[in-house]
Design a protein around this motif. Structure first.
Motif, PDB file in Angstrom:
ATOM      1  N   GLY A 805       0.769  -1.233   0.000  1.00 50.10           N
ATOM      2  CA  GLY A 805       0.000   0.000   0.000  1.00 50.10           C
ATOM      3  C   GLY A 805       0.801   1.284   0.000  1.00 50.10           C
ATOM      4  N   ARG A 806       2.100   1.260  -0.264  1.00 46.68           N
ATOM      5  CA  ARG A 806       2.902   2.480  -0.319  1.00 46.68           C
ATOM      6  C   ARG A 806       2.874   3.075  -1.727  1.00 46.68           C
ATOM      7  N   ARG A 807       3.043   4.387  -1.798  1.00 46.11           N
ATOM      8  CA  ARG A 807       3.155   5.108  -3.062  1.00 46.11           C
ATOM      9  C   ARG A 807       4.491   5.818  -3.092  1.00 46.11           C
ATOM     10  N   GLY A 808       5.089   5.892  -4.298  1.00 44.23           N
ATOM     11  CA  GLY A 808       6.396   6.533  -4.360  1.00 44.23           C
ATOM     12  C   GLY A 808       6.745   6.971  -5.759  1.00 44.23           C
ATOM     13  N   LYS A 809       7.993   7.413  -5.901  1.00 48.26           N
ATOM     14  CA  LYS A 809       8.482   7.877  -7.194  1.00 48.26           C
ATOM     15  C   LYS A 809       9.961   7.554  -7.307  1.00 48.26           C
ATOM     16  N   ILE A 810      10.455   7.579  -8.561  1.00 43.08           N
ATOM     17  CA  ILE A 810      11.875   7.346  -8.839  1.00 43.08           C
ATOM     18  C   ILE A 810      12.593   8.689  -8.751  1.00 43.08           C
ATOM     19  N   THR A 811      13.637   8.740  -7.932  1.00 46.56           N
ATOM     20  CA  THR A 811      14.386   9.990  -7.782  1.00 46.56           C
ATOM     21  C   THR A 811      15.633  10.034  -8.648  1.00 46.56           C
ATOM     22  N   ASP A 812      16.347   8.891  -8.767  1.00 44.53           N
ATOM     23  CA  ASP A 812      17.597   8.921  -9.538  1.00 44.53           C
ATOM     24  C   ASP A 812      18.035   7.489  -9.808  1.00 44.53           C
ATOM     25  N   ALA A 813      18.895   7.344 -10.821  1.00 45.69           N
ATOM     26  CA  ALA A 813      19.489   6.050 -11.122  1.00 45.69           C
ATOM     27  C   ALA A 813      20.760   5.877 -10.309  1.00 45.69           C
ATOM     28  N   LEU A 814      21.029   4.635  -9.917  1.00 48.61           N
ATOM     29  CA  LEU A 814      22.200   4.315  -9.120  1.00 48.61           C
ATOM     30  C   LEU A 814      23.030   3.288  -9.872  1.00 48.61           C
ATOM     31  N   GLY A 815      24.173   3.687 -10.345  1.00 53.52           N
ATOM     32  CA  GLY A 815      25.032   2.782 -11.094  1.00 53.52           C
ATOM     33  C   GLY A 815      24.538   2.591 -12.523  1.00 53.52           C
ATOM     34  N   THR A 816      25.049   1.534 -13.135  1.00 55.78           N
ATOM     35  CA  THR A 816      24.747   1.277 -14.548  1.00 55.78           C
ATOM     36  C   THR A 816      23.964  -0.010 -14.762  1.00 55.78           C
ATOM     37  N   HIS A 817      23.543  -0.671 -13.677  1.00 51.64           N
ATOM     38  CA  HIS A 817      22.862  -1.964 -13.811  1.00 51.64           C
ATOM     39  C   HIS A 817      21.388  -1.898 -13.469  1.00 51.64           C
ATOM     40  N   GLY A 818      20.795  -0.717 -13.511  1.00 51.52           N
ATOM     41  CA  GLY A 818      19.361  -0.614 -13.333  1.00 51.52           C
ATOM     42  C   GLY A 818      18.912  -0.395 -11.899  1.00 51.52           C
ATOM     43  N   HIS A 819      19.834  -0.249 -10.946  1.00 45.24           N
ATOM     44  CA  HIS A 819      19.409   0.084  -9.583  1.00 45.24           C
ATOM     45  C   HIS A 819      18.918   1.529  -9.568  1.00 45.24           C
ATOM     46  N   MET A 820      17.952   1.820  -8.708  1.00 45.00           N
ATOM     47  CA  MET A 820      17.384   3.164  -8.688  1.00 45.00           C
ATOM     48  C   MET A 820      17.010   3.556  -7.264  1.00 45.00           C
ATOM     49  N   LYS A 821      17.158   4.840  -6.995  1.00 43.82           N
ATOM     50  CA  LYS A 821      16.773   5.404  -5.708  1.00 43.82           C
ATOM     51  C   LYS A 821      15.310   5.825  -5.781  1.00 43.82           C
ATOM     52  N   CYS A 822      14.555   5.476  -4.749  1.00 40.39           N
ATOM     53  CA  CYS A 822      13.131   5.761  -4.736  1.00 40.39           C
ATOM     54  C   CYS A 822      12.729   6.365  -3.402  1.00 40.39           C
ATOM     55  N   LEU A 823      11.678   7.156  -3.439  1.00 41.74           N
ATOM     56  CA  LEU A 823      11.139   7.807  -2.244  1.00 41.74           C
ATOM     57  C   LEU A 823       9.669   7.446  -2.140  1.00 41.74           C
ATOM     58  N   PHE A 824       9.239   7.027  -0.920  1.00 43.91           N
ATOM     59  CA  PHE A 824       7.872   6.556  -0.713  1.00 43.91           C
ATOM     60  C   PHE A 824       7.177   7.413   0.335  1.00 43.91           C
ATOM     61  N   ASN A 825       5.853   7.257   0.413  1.00 41.80           N
ATOM     62  CA  ASN A 825       5.064   8.037   1.361  1.00 41.80           C
ATOM     63  C   ASN A 825       4.974   7.381   2.732  1.00 41.80           C
ATOM     64  N   GLY A 826       5.709   6.317   2.936  1.00 43.19           N
ATOM     65  CA  GLY A 826       5.733   5.641   4.228  1.00 43.19           C
ATOM     66  C   GLY A 826       6.974   4.776   4.333  1.00 43.19           C
ATOM     67  N   VAL A 827       7.093   4.102   5.451  1.00 43.90           N
ATOM     68  CA  VAL A 827       8.252   3.235   5.660  1.00 43.90           C
ATOM     69  C   VAL A 827       8.157   2.045   4.720  1.00 43.90           C
ATOM     70  N   ILE A 828       9.219   1.826   3.939  1.00 43.81           N
ATOM     71  CA  ILE A 828       9.257   0.723   2.995  1.00 43.81           C
ATOM     72  C   ILE A 828       9.876  -0.489   3.677  1.00 43.81           C
TER      73      ILE A 828
END
Length: 882
Positions: A805-828
């Motif tokens: 039930g969390r909602r979030g968005k992608i903030t930035d890419a991390l590295g070159t293998h598809g890892h990504m930083k994300c921010l959510f509206n609650g504790v993930i």
């Protein structure tokens, strides 16, 4: 009250104008042509006549019915001033029984009374209970009368109980209808048989609207009149039913197409309400030559179409030329696409070792140097719409399974039960499961839109035989003949196909809409046709955006209901002959090979062995077929039984996108994927089409696409089909061709006509999943959703959601293998599953003539591919959100 009286009086008048159609069916076990049914028909017809000198006429009529069950027989009921048109219901063949029930006014079921002392009685016919009756109930049953026989064999004290038991068995176990909807009558004596005749005469029910809005004729006599080497006229005699007929309207020949009339002739009835004195002097104890159809009557009045008022013969709309489109550049691009196909074949030829077949060489891993094709080769066809059904081709092997319909994700947790994406994919074949390393070429993507059922394609019959022979080594011996081997091969292929479809349907149910794709395929390329929606309900979607070229061939209606109302009013003002007139219709310009198959009694069980050419079919542009228009001919008309030709309202020959509200039958358990080719019975019309299924909802402008027809849930079927103004019943049948061309059909779904609207939007939903790698309160690093930084940036506008039930968005890419930083509206949480949703509009597939006189199919397919590439070229740096 006075209006009701006038209505009842008018209905009684109509009943006496045309004979009442009485369908007779046996409910006992065994064949429908049992001697017991013959005896019943003979006595029933004899009870209709007053005069004793015609005592044998009933048995003559019974013999004619069993000799030609597709032709109804008309008899007089002089005592009640009625006429019956008797038709046999062959419960061993559900399609033949269906045609009889479509036009029947009364259904007489012949059953036997049973004594309670009988420990065992003959069980009901299995084909009747399990296959035929569900089909007839889905179509709609007319008023029913159960005729109980053999009650005199029971002692008088148990006679009433035996009749009640026989009635209960007939209504509950066979007909499956409430007792209060069925009348019963014993028919062991002559007086009781006359009571049955009176009961049938008094049975009165309002005819369904889909029958009263259009004229239709049950053929009592049909002949073929050749007019050229490959075309013929169909001459049909019968009573006008439903409503009046006009010489300017088109008529539908079932399973063939829509054709104009050459003329309509009013002729003398073969069976009048009272005996003619002219025939009495010749031979009063037998049916006259006029009644048996041996004499061709002279026309009392002839009507010919008016060239200015006749309905135009049109099926497909001819798309206008795009004046802004450069024809030279268009031809150059077509040549470039053909060149690319040839280059890919050359690459495969270089890869094939000496002595290897194309099928064996296709499994070899390929280097990047071999992938020298176009930048957009993986977009040659669309991604899978109803499941990734594996196929192999000599030009390209689909080693990179995009698993478009590998659905995953139930409610709540447990998302990590899914395995992560690896470079070792699993490819299902008839033998079992084979692991294959993924190739690095972009053209190796899985593209399965044009193969709904998961069929495996082969370049030649030798490759197909080589692939399937391994499955049959333990099932055959050297003594088996060629036909046995062929039957075993077909059975093995069919079993493997059903197993794959069932596995995909189960996976779709367990993990709805979740997909995976190989690591070496860029997600922004794989999902270039998809869009993001902030809200499925409120976000806009342009119904005219990126339509396929086939949509230019369909007609769009400003108002479906208003046009239908005006078409019905127009027919009422242009009628040439009223209901009850006995006419001879001449329908012109039908291909002879189609008519021969339609009128052949064996056509209902075997496909035509002849493969006609485009010259024999007289195939033209825009759906032309002979002198009319029709669907692609495949050697079968999709039905059986009596020939019923029906008139069309204005514009009903024009093709559009029809929508049927259907529900899957509980008797049919096999998976039904979207774009699965089926026969559709809409009223008296029969056409074969490929429908897509979507959610059946109200007050919405977008609907969710269904990969499979859901069980126990109403759905909407959308397909290319000629316009049919409702109301009208809809039945969908699956088709299977067995050994020797034998035809097997099964009722898949039933419903009714809803609307005709090409702008109805069905959106396919896909869900990409990822898993938390590191989490800290509202922040987290997600992996396994994408596999390169460019994809992360491209999909960054999309909103993320989790199964907790969390909602979030992608903030930035991390590295070159598809890892990504994300921010959510609650504790993930670490064991949560992160998802992103995308949508793509789905379109039904247009059936085309296999023998096209202008040979346009290849160019049309190339134009559709060019349309897809132009759509990809318009994609920006980031995904679109609406």
């Amino acid at each position: 009250r006075d209006a009701n009286k006038r209505m009842v009086s008018y209905e009684k008048k109509l009943e006496k104008m045309a004979p009442k159609v009485v369908a007779v069916m046996t409910c006992d076990g065994g064949d429908y042509d049992a001697s017991d049914l013959r005896d019943f028909l003979g006595k029933f017809v004899n009870s209709c006549e007053r005069r004793k000198e015609l005592a044998n006429e009933g048995f003559v009529v019974a013999e004619k019915l069993f000799h030609a069950p597709n032709l109804p027989q008309t008899v007089r009921v002089e005592l009640h001033d009625h006429r019956f048109q008797i038709m046999l219901v062959d419960h061993g063949h559900k399609l033949a029984a269906l045609e009889a029930i479509k036009s029947a006014d009364v259904l007489v079921c012949v059953a036997s009374a049973h004594s309670k002392k009988e420990e065992k009685y003959d069980p009901p016919n299995e084909q009747l209970v399990e296959s035929t009756m569900p089909t007839l109930r889905a179509q709609g049953l007319p008023p029913m009368v159960v005729a109980l026989r053999n009650s005199m064999k029971v002692s008088p004290s148990e006679r009433n109980a035996a009749r009640k038991l026989g009635m209960r068995i007939a209504t509950e176990e066979i007909l499956s209808v409430p007792k209060d909807r069925v009348k019963s009558q014993s028919v062991d004596t002559e007086q009781e048989m006359k009571m049955l005749v009176r009961m049938v005469c008094e049975q009165r029910a309002q005819a369904p609207a889909w029958r009263t809005q259009r004229p239709y004729i049950i053929s009592e006599l049909s002949t073929i009149e050749p007019i050229s080497e490959h075309l013929s006229n169909l001459v049909v005699e019968g009573y006008v039913r439903g409503c009046g007929v006009s010489a300017n309207q088109l008529f539908h020949v079932p399973g063939v197409g829509d054709f104009p009339l050459e003329k309509v002739e009013l002729i003398e009835e073969r069976v009048t309400k009272r005996h003619n004195t002219k025939n009495k002097s010749s031979n009063s104890k037998s049916i006259s030559d006029l009644e048996m159809g041996k004499v061709r009557q002279e026309a009392l009045e002839t009507f010919v179409p008016d060239p200015e008022k006749r309905e135009p013969v049109v099926r497909e709309n001819k798309p206008p030329n795009d004046v802004e489109y450069d024809e030279d550049a268009h031809d150059a691009r077509l040549e470039h696409l053909k060149w690319e196909d040839e280059e890919k074949k050359k690459v495969m030829m270089r890869l094939k070792p000496k002595g290897w077949s194309d099928y064996q060489a296709s499994w070899l891993p390929r280097d990047e140097s071999d992938d020298e094709g176009s930048l957009f080769e993986e977009e040659d066809e669309e991604d899978a719409d109803q499941g990734d059904f594996i196929r192999e081709e000599d030009a390209k092997m689909d080693d990179d399974d995009d698993n478009d319909d590998t659905d995953g994700g139930g409610d709540g947790g447990g998302g990590n039960e899914r395995t992560t994406k690896t470079t070792t994919m699993t490819i299902s074949t008839g033998k079992g499961t084979t692991n294959q390393n993924e190739n690095n070429g972009d053209e190796e993507m899985m593209t399965m839109d044009d193969h709904e059922e998961g069929d495996i394609e082969y370049d030649s019959d030798e490759e197909e035989q080589e692939h399937w022979d391994g499955d049959l080594q333990g099932d055959i011996s050297s003594d088996d003949d060629e036909e046995t081997l062929k039957n075993l091969l077909e059975a093995s292929k069919d079993s493997a196909k059903r197993a794959r479809l069932r596995a995909l349907e189960d996976e779709n149910f367990q993990y709805p809409d979740e997909v995976e794709f190989p690591e070496d395929v860029e997600a922004r390329r794989r999902f270039a046709k998809y869009k993001g929606l902030k809200s499925f309900r409120t976000s806009p979607w342009d119904p005219k955006e990126n339509l396929p070229r086939d949509y230019a061939r369909a007609f769009a209606l400003a108002s479906y209901k208003r046009l239908g109302k005006r078409s019905k009013e127009y027919l009422e003002t242009t009628m040439d002959l009223d209901v009850g007139s006995y006419v001879r219709l001449t329908i012109k310009g039908i291909p002879t090979v189609c008519l021969e198959n339609l009128l052949d009694p064996q056509s209902s069980t075997f496909y035509s062995s002849k493969i006609p050419s485009s010259v024999q079919l007289q195939v033209g542009d825009a759906g032309g077929l002979g002198g009319g228009v029709g669907q692609p001919w495949r050697g079968w008309t999709g039905g059986a039984g009596a020939l019923v030709v029906s008139g069309l309202l204005r514009h009903e020959s024009r093709m559009t996108v029809m929508h049927f509200g259907v529900q899957k039958r509980k008797e049919y358990t096999d998976p039904v994927p979207s774009k699965h080719s089926m026969w559709w019975h809409v009223g008296f019309r029969r056409e074969k089409a490929k429908a897509i299924f979507s959610h059946d909802g109200l007050n919405a402008d977008k609907f969710k696409f269904e990969r499979f027809l859901p069980p126990r849930v109403p759905a909407m079927a959308s397909l290319f089909m000629p316009i049919t103004f409702g109301p009208a019943p809809v039945l969908g049948f699956s088709e299977k061709i067995g050994a020797g061309g034998a035809i097997q059909t099964a009722l898949v779904c039933s419903g009714n006509v809803r609307a005709a609207n090409p702008d109805r939007i069905a959106l396919k939903r896909v869900v990409l999943t990822g898993f938390p790698f590191r989490t800290h309160k509202h922040k987290g690093v997600i992996r396994y959703m994408f596999f390169n930084a460019e994809d992360v940036k491209f999909f960054s506008p999309l909103e993320l959601w989790t199964k907790y039930g969390r909602r979030g968005k992608i903030t930035d890419a991390l590295g070159t293998h598809g890892h990504m930083k994300c921010l959510f509206n609650g504790v993930i949480l670490q064991h949560d599953t992160v998802c992103v949703t995308m949508f793509k509009r789905m379109f039904p597939k247009l059936e085309r003539h296999q023998h096209n006189a202008t040979n346009q199919n290849s160019e049309i397919e190339l134009e559709n591919r060019m349309h897809d590439r132009r759509e990809f070229e318009q994609t920006g740096d980031k995904m679109q959100m609406y």
